[in-house]
Design an enzyme around this catalytic site. Sequence first.
Site, short mmCIF file in Angstrom:
data_model
loop_
_atom_site.label_atom_id
_atom_site.label_comp_id
_atom_site.label_asym_id
_atom_site.label_seq_id
_atom_site.Cartn_x
_atom_site.Cartn_y
_atom_site.Cartn_z
CB VAL A 154 -0.92 0.00 1.24
CG1 VAL A 154 -1.62 1.34 1.43
CG2 VAL A 154 -1.94 -1.13 1.14
N GLY A 197 -0.59 -6.65 1.23
CA GLY A 197 -1.57 -6.76 0.15
C GLY A 197 -0.97 -7.32 -1.11
CB ILE A 418 -37.01 7.58 -22.02
CG1 ILE A 418 -35.91 6.51 -21.91
CG2 ILE A 418 -38.36 6.91 -22.18
CD1 ILE A 418 -36.09 5.56 -20.73
#
Length: 586
Positions: A154, A197, A418
Amino acid sequence: MNGYGYSMPSYFQNMEPIGKELATVNEENVRLLKEVEAQVDKEVERVMTSGKPTEKVNAQGQLTAWQRIEYLVDEGTFCPLHTIFDPEENDEGTTAVVDGIGKVAGKWAVIIASDNKQLAGAWIPGQAENIIRVTDIAKRLGIPLVWLLNCSGVKLTHQEKVYANRRGGGTPFFRHAELAQAGVPVIVGIYGTNPAGGGYHSISPGTLIAHKDANMAVGGSGIVGGMNPKGYIDQEAAMDLVKGIENFKGNPPGSVEIHNGVTGFIREVAETEEGVLDMIRQYMFDTPSYNPEYFRVDTPTYPYFPEEDLYSLIPQNTKRTYDIREVLARIFDNSSHMEYKPDYGIEIYTSLAKIDGHLMAFIANTQGLLMNYPEYTDEYIGIGGKLYRQGLIKMSEFVTFCNRDRIPIVWVQDTSGIDVGDIAEQAELLGLGQSLIYSIENSDVPQLEITLRKGSAAAHYVMGGPQGNNTNAFSLGTAATEMYVMHGETAAAAMYSRKLYKENKAGKPLDETIEKMNDMIKDYHEKSRPVYCAKVGFVDEVIKMKDIRKYIQAFTGSVYQNPKSICPFHQMITPRIIRDYLNGMK
């Protein structure tokens, strides 16, 4: 044909030709689109050249992430994704991973590499979201995920933006387990130092291949050296850290000797960087896949018309119209198709076509004025790009049939929204929009979405947009793409029209409000451009017009490589419905 025959040739080899030769080259439009593509190229170049210079990485005995991918992937097949994705606006200007789809040893795979030019491949903000998107692609397409890992852990100064949440750090490890349980191979080539990690990045794939100098560990030497915290650092604590580094400097934990020779986690060890990639190619060669001929309905052919025509056919000015069939004639094999209900829901184009001889479904917006349409009112006429009752019903039907027949779907969007108002509400458009979403979510075929020009309001959602996490594999933009809830002028009018009315009625000057409206219009414009859309993740990549077919080919090849569910061609109902409907029109 490699000895294979083709099913139902009267359906699939005799499709109706579309398109005609380009009359004139629109030089101004070509210039405008290529200027935007040049802006995207500049951003891509910035990302590729940022961080530690390539020469310094190579001098340390390593290849860069880009060089590893170039060596690994079969020439000419790599389709980059998320190249300029940077939702957290990092100082590095990137998420520090490189990814895309390409062939490895002749088979399609999703490839992702730690960008070792950026903090030795550290986790930085936005990277987890990038990785999750990549694992989603592998999951949806059912093709192997190949990691080229070089993760130093990290970026500790940004830990609060990197640590675990529902889609943050740690989520990729659960995704790898999910892929393994679904039978999707996850193969990793491990380079450099991978602690914490990075260690879980290393161990979470199913097949581990390492460079001889790599390591992977629960914690690195810095963590081991600081395992007795006091809540502050004093001279004694500082010296403990120094001693810890001295002890582990020469032999960081989790070396190849440990995880190949003792734990056996690492299956293969290579002496060279290239050796790791060669081993990955061998494992990819042995992954499950069909011969591409198995699912072909025809011999692969090119479109009759050049892709370069797209620069003239697709106006960058969104107020100008074009013929979507002419666009698709530059993408489809043989420039031919089987169109579903061409006279119903005319604001929507739906068809079966071939890409590299494989059967694919296409849904797209048509453009221009729609006279005597929609059928539920004579108070106004329809405008191509908008969705009306019949078009929504037609898309729901077509998606349902394609799901039944296991035909992958490509959405080509250029939609302004729409139909709105009480007439539209009485025509049930709100419910029909959600009905289309239900049909898409009820389907289980991979889908690709391309925002050719406009992606606006709820129409963008319902037409196979990236929000369909269970169906959408990835989404693409072009140099003509613009995406927003509504056009900037429309938004400014919606927000300030009542204020203008009150100020005018009170005899007050309107200048200040007009200035705010124009500021809002400018902001909408800047935050809807192709580069912005790619950076924040509205699209997974902005691609060149001439590469649209290439990316669709990659998607098509991936889908048919090892599909989890099959409908035999002679048992399909969609082509029969199309033929019977067209015969009834004659």
